[in-house]
Scaffold this motif. Structure first.
Motif, PDB file in Angstrom:
ATOM      1  N   ASN A  58       0.884  -1.181   0.168  1.00 15.69           N
ATOM      2  CA  ASN A  58       0.040  -0.042   0.075  1.00 15.69           C
ATOM      3  C   ASN A  58       0.910   1.141  -0.015  1.00 15.69           C
ATOM      4  O   ASN A  58       0.708   2.024  -0.767  1.00 15.69           O
ATOM      5  CB  ASN A  58      -1.054  -0.024   1.137  1.00 15.69           C
ATOM      6  N   ASN A  59       1.899   1.410   0.772  1.00 14.62           N
ATOM      7  CA  ASN A  59       2.916   2.477   0.687  1.00 14.62           C
ATOM      8  C   ASN A  59       3.496   2.644  -0.355  1.00 14.62           C
ATOM      9  O   ASN A  59       3.667   3.694  -0.857  1.00 14.62           O
ATOM     10  CB  ASN A  59       3.815   2.402   2.062  1.00 14.62           C
ATOM     11  N   ARG A  60       4.006   1.701  -0.926  1.00 15.17           N
ATOM     12  CA  ARG A  60       4.734   1.938  -2.392  1.00 15.17           C
ATOM     13  C   ARG A  60       3.715   2.108  -3.269  1.00 15.17           C
ATOM     14  O   ARG A  60       4.085   3.306  -4.204  1.00 15.17           O
ATOM     15  CB  ARG A  60       5.470   0.336  -2.660  1.00 15.17           C
ATOM     16  N   GLY A  61       2.477   1.824  -3.301  1.00 15.16           N
ATOM     17  CA  GLY A  61       1.552   2.395  -4.225  1.00 15.16           C
ATOM     18  C   GLY A  61       1.419   3.692  -3.905  1.00 15.16           C
ATOM     19  O   GLY A  61       1.360   4.356  -5.147  1.00 15.16           O
ATOM     20  N   LEU A  62       1.489   4.255  -2.926  1.00 17.08           N
ATOM     21  CA  LEU A  62       1.140   5.574  -2.761  1.00 17.08           C
ATOM     22  C   LEU A  62       2.201   6.328  -3.276  1.00 17.08           C
ATOM     23  O   LEU A  62       1.835   7.655  -4.286  1.00 17.08           O
ATOM     24  CB  LEU A  62       1.266   5.872  -1.161  1.00 17.08           C
ATOM     25  N   SER A  63       3.426   5.955  -3.233  1.00 15.38           N
ATOM     26  CA  SER A  63       4.624   6.706  -3.866  1.00 15.38           C
ATOM     27  C   SER A  63       4.544   6.642  -5.258  1.00 15.38           C
ATOM     28  O   SER A  63       5.038   7.640  -6.234  1.00 15.38           O
ATOM     29  CB  SER A  63       6.159   6.074  -3.172  1.00 15.38           C
ATOM     30  N   TYR A  64       4.270   5.349  -5.764  1.00 10.80           N
ATOM     31  CA  TYR A  64       3.891   5.407  -7.410  1.00 10.80           C
ATOM     32  C   TYR A  64       2.962   6.481  -7.828  1.00 10.80           C
ATOM     33  O   TYR A  64       3.111   7.006  -8.839  1.00 10.80           O
ATOM     34  CB  TYR A  64       3.583   4.076  -7.677  1.00 10.80           C
ATOM     35  N   LEU A  65       2.081   6.698  -6.774  1.00 11.37           N
ATOM     36  CA  LEU A  65       0.889   7.421  -7.339  1.00 11.37           C
ATOM     37  C   LEU A  65       1.296   8.958  -7.392  1.00 11.37           C
ATOM     38  O   LEU A  65       0.932   9.483  -8.457  1.00 11.37           O
ATOM     39  CB  LEU A  65      -0.218   7.246  -6.479  1.00 11.37           C
ATOM     40  N   ALA A  66       1.992   9.086  -6.281  1.00  8.17           N
ATOM     41  CA  ALA A  66       2.503  10.619  -6.280  1.00  8.17           C
ATOM     42  C   ALA A  66       3.725  10.907  -7.699  1.00  8.17           C
ATOM     43  O   ALA A  66       3.734  11.806  -7.848  1.00  8.17           O
ATOM     44  CB  ALA A  66       3.573  10.606  -5.127  1.00  8.17           C
ATOM     45  N   LEU A  67       4.241   9.818  -8.314  1.00 13.20           N
ATOM     46  CA  LEU A  67       5.115  10.024  -9.213  1.00 13.20           C
ATOM     47  C   LEU A  67       4.486   9.932 -10.599  1.00 13.20           C
ATOM     48  O   LEU A  67       4.983   9.936 -11.578  1.00 13.20           O
ATOM     49  CB  LEU A  67       6.293   8.974  -9.287  1.00 13.20           C
ATOM     50  N   GLY A  68       3.046   9.624 -10.414  1.00 17.21           N
ATOM     51  CA  GLY A  68       2.138   9.631 -11.633  1.00 17.21           C
ATOM     52  C   GLY A  68       2.116   8.438 -12.473  1.00 17.21           C
ATOM     53  O   GLY A  68       1.507   8.100 -13.559  1.00 17.21           O
ATOM     54  N   ASP A  69       2.754   7.210 -11.648  1.00 20.84           N
ATOM     55  CA  ASP A  69       2.624   5.797 -11.976  1.00 20.84           C
ATOM     56  C   ASP A  69       1.393   5.170 -11.781  1.00 20.84           C
ATOM     57  O   ASP A  69       1.619   4.389 -10.641  1.00 20.84           O
ATOM     58  CB  ASP A  69       4.082   4.969 -11.836  1.00 20.84           C
ATOM     59  N   GLN A  70       0.403   5.511 -12.389  1.00 19.37           N
ATOM     60  CA  GLN A  70      -1.018   4.935 -11.786  1.00 19.37           C
ATOM     61  C   GLN A  70      -1.160   3.494 -11.847  1.00 19.37           C
ATOM     62  O   GLN A  70      -1.784   2.813 -11.090  1.00 19.37           O
ATOM     63  CB  GLN A  70      -2.009   5.663 -12.549  1.00 19.37           C
ATOM     64  N   GLU A  71      -0.410   2.957 -12.977  1.00 22.56           N
ATOM     65  CA  GLU A  71      -0.606   1.463 -13.128  1.00 22.56           C
ATOM     66  C   GLU A  71       0.046   0.615 -12.059  1.00 22.56           C
ATOM     67  O   GLU A  71      -0.446  -0.240 -11.398  1.00 22.56           O
ATOM     68  CB  GLU A  71       0.102   0.916 -14.626  1.00 22.56           C
ATOM     69  N   ASN A  72       1.295   0.897 -11.693  1.00 19.19           N
ATOM     70  CA  ASN A  72       1.803   0.154 -10.489  1.00 19.19           C
ATOM     71  C   ASN A  72       1.344   0.401  -9.280  1.00 19.19           C
ATOM     72  O   ASN A  72       1.274  -0.324  -8.438  1.00 19.19           O
ATOM     73  CB  ASN A  72       3.524   0.567 -10.966  1.00 19.19           C
ATOM     74  N   ALA A  73       0.828   1.752  -9.270  1.00 21.44           N
ATOM     75  CA  ALA A  73       0.214   2.236  -8.027  1.00 21.44           C
ATOM     76  C   ALA A  73      -1.190   1.156  -7.826  1.00 21.44           C
ATOM     77  O   ALA A  73      -1.216   0.738  -6.903  1.00 21.44           O
ATOM     78  CB  ALA A  73      -0.295   3.551  -7.962  1.00 21.44           C
ATOM     79  N   PHE A  74      -1.837   0.954  -8.862  1.00 15.57           N
ATOM     80  CA  PHE A  74      -3.020   0.456  -8.666  1.00 15.57           C
ATOM     81  C   PHE A  74      -2.709  -1.244  -8.437  1.00 15.57           C
ATOM     82  O   PHE A  74      -3.347  -1.730  -7.484  1.00 15.57           O
ATOM     83  CB  PHE A  74      -3.827   0.540 -10.021  1.00 15.57           C
ATOM     84  N   THR A  75      -1.680  -1.620  -8.976  1.00 18.32           N
ATOM     85  CA  THR A  75      -1.322  -2.955  -8.658  1.00 18.32           C
ATOM     86  C   THR A  75      -0.849  -3.185  -7.132  1.00 18.32           C
ATOM     87  O   THR A  75      -1.434  -4.089  -6.589  1.00 18.32           O
ATOM     88  CB  THR A  75      -0.135  -3.447  -9.742  1.00 18.32           C
ATOM     89  N   ASP A  76      -0.301  -2.459  -6.733  1.00 19.95           N
ATOM     90  CA  ASP A  76       0.420  -2.471  -5.416  1.00 19.95           C
ATOM     91  C   ASP A  76      -0.820  -2.326  -4.308  1.00 19.95           C
ATOM     92  O   ASP A  76      -0.924  -3.228  -3.287  1.00 19.95           O
ATOM     93  CB  ASP A  76       1.364  -1.449  -5.104  1.00 19.95           C
ATOM     94  N   ILE A  77      -1.767  -1.469  -4.678  1.00 23.64           N
ATOM     95  CA  ILE A  77      -2.837  -1.358  -3.774  1.00 23.64           C
ATOM     96  C   ILE A  77      -3.595  -2.409  -3.532  1.00 23.64           C
ATOM     97  O   ILE A  77      -4.371  -2.995  -2.690  1.00 23.64           O
ATOM     98  CB  ILE A  77      -3.370   0.090  -3.946  1.00 23.64           C
ATOM     99  N   ASN A  78      -4.044  -2.903  -4.677  1.00 27.95           N
ATOM    100  CA  ASN A  78      -4.753  -4.200  -4.928  1.00 27.95           C
ATOM    101  C   ASN A  78      -4.196  -5.294  -4.291  1.00 27.95           C
ATOM    102  O   ASN A  78      -4.665  -6.166  -3.809  1.00 27.95           O
ATOM    103  CB  ASN A  78      -5.375  -4.347  -6.505  1.00 27.95           C
ATOM    104  N   LYS A  79      -2.832  -5.553  -4.393  1.00 28.48           N
ATOM    105  CA  LYS A  79      -1.910  -6.550  -3.910  1.00 28.48           C
ATOM    106  C   LYS A  79      -2.195  -6.453  -2.186  1.00 28.48           C
ATOM    107  O   LYS A  79      -2.182  -7.567  -1.609  1.00 28.48           O
ATOM    108  CB  LYS A  79      -0.533  -6.540  -4.211  1.00 28.48           C
ATOM    109  N   ALA A  80      -2.022  -5.246  -1.837  1.00 26.29           N
ATOM    110  CA  ALA A  80      -2.480  -4.994  -0.341  1.00 26.29           C
ATOM    111  C   ALA A  80      -3.589  -5.475  -0.070  1.00 26.29           C
ATOM    112  O   ALA A  80      -3.890  -6.265   1.076  1.00 26.29           O
ATOM    113  CB  ALA A  80      -2.010  -3.694   0.187  1.00 26.29           C
TER     114      ALA A  80
END
Length: 263
Positions: free
Chosen positions: A188-210
């Motif tokens: 979840n935390n990594r997803g937030l940082s991906y999101l802050a960098l504009g990488d929505q795809e990796n953010a979504f993958t990480d948050i769903n994994k959490a």
């Protein structure tokens, strides 16, 4: 993107209470295990390690006074028992006595300056007290000692994240995940940082994994809702925010998200 970035500080998973950080299997807090440990102590009344283990079990069970008694006994029997000092510090933290906790962490590190667990525990205490720089330094010390404890990396990552240093945060969360792949919070935390960098795809993958690993994390449901909201998938966003609000009715980001999508 503005919605997600503005919510960043509110939706990172920050849990560091004693139940999360006492390094002993949760099952040892069960009544049956405490009973068996009590029998071990009855057979070996001068065994400091037995008191330390039962104290940790009491801590897991939330029986802080009994835990303190056992750690006190362990330390009386072995004044150089640095693990017992660090464990007792966790109990003091849980009771809100940060001065006593700090004294115990310092004592543990005085006895064993290479004890990574004490650096991590003291770092968590500093971070909870808003002393991010002191916390960061302690996590660094643990990491420089080649700790294999994933909390050092996850919690240092949270500080990087709060500072806006998201690439460094992602590296730390990734290391934490490599050490403990079944722990949901670093995803979840990594997803937030991906999101802050504009990488929505990796953010979504990480948050769903959490959420796959633990469906009861309100913060992760809010983060999923933020991404759905960005995508214009209002119905899915509403469902995610509603789930977060169900899990934690007082969680303001969930209430704010529901207000936005309802509006």
């Amino acid at each position: 993107m503005a919605i997600a970035v503005s919510a960043l500080a509110l939706t990172a998973c920050q849990a560091t209470n004693p139940e999360n950080v006492i390094s002993i299997d949760r099952a040892q807090g069960a009544e049956g295990n405490i009973a068996s440990l009590t029998q071990v102590i009855a057979n070996n009344p001068n065994d400091a390690e037995a008191y330390n283990v039962r104290g940790s079990a009491y801590g897991r069970a939330g029986e802080f006074q009994d835990a303190l008694k056992d750690f006190n006994t362990a330390i009386r029997l072995n004044p150089n028992f640095y693990q017992a000092y660090a464990n007792r510090a966790l109990i003091y933290r849980g009771m809100g006595d940060l001065a006593a906790a700090s004294n115990d962490y310092n004592k543990a590190l005085q006895i064993n300056p290479r004890y990574d667990v004490a650096y991590i525990g003291r770092g968590n205490m500093y971070r909870e007290a808003g002393q991010a720089n002191n916390a960061f330094n302690d996590y660094n010390r643990a990491i420089n000692l080649d700790t294999t404890d994933p909390r050092a990396y996850n919690n240092r990552g949270l500080i990087y994240q709060k500072r806006g240093q998201h690439k460094q945060a992602i590296e730390d969360f990734s290391k934490s995940i490599s050490l403990s792949p079944s722990a949901p919070l670093p995803y979840n935390n990594r997803g937030l940082s991906y999101l802050a960098l504009g990488d929505q795809e990796n953010a979504f993958t990480d948050i769903n994994k959490a959420l796959q690993l633990d469906k009861n994390i309100a913060e992760a449901w809010v983060n999923q809702g933020l991404i759905y909201e960005q995508r214009g998938e209002t119905g899915k966003a509403r469902n995610a925010y509603a789930r977060a609000a169900q899990l934690d009715p007082k969680y303001q980001p969930a209430k704010d998200g529901l207000a936005r999508v309802r509006g």
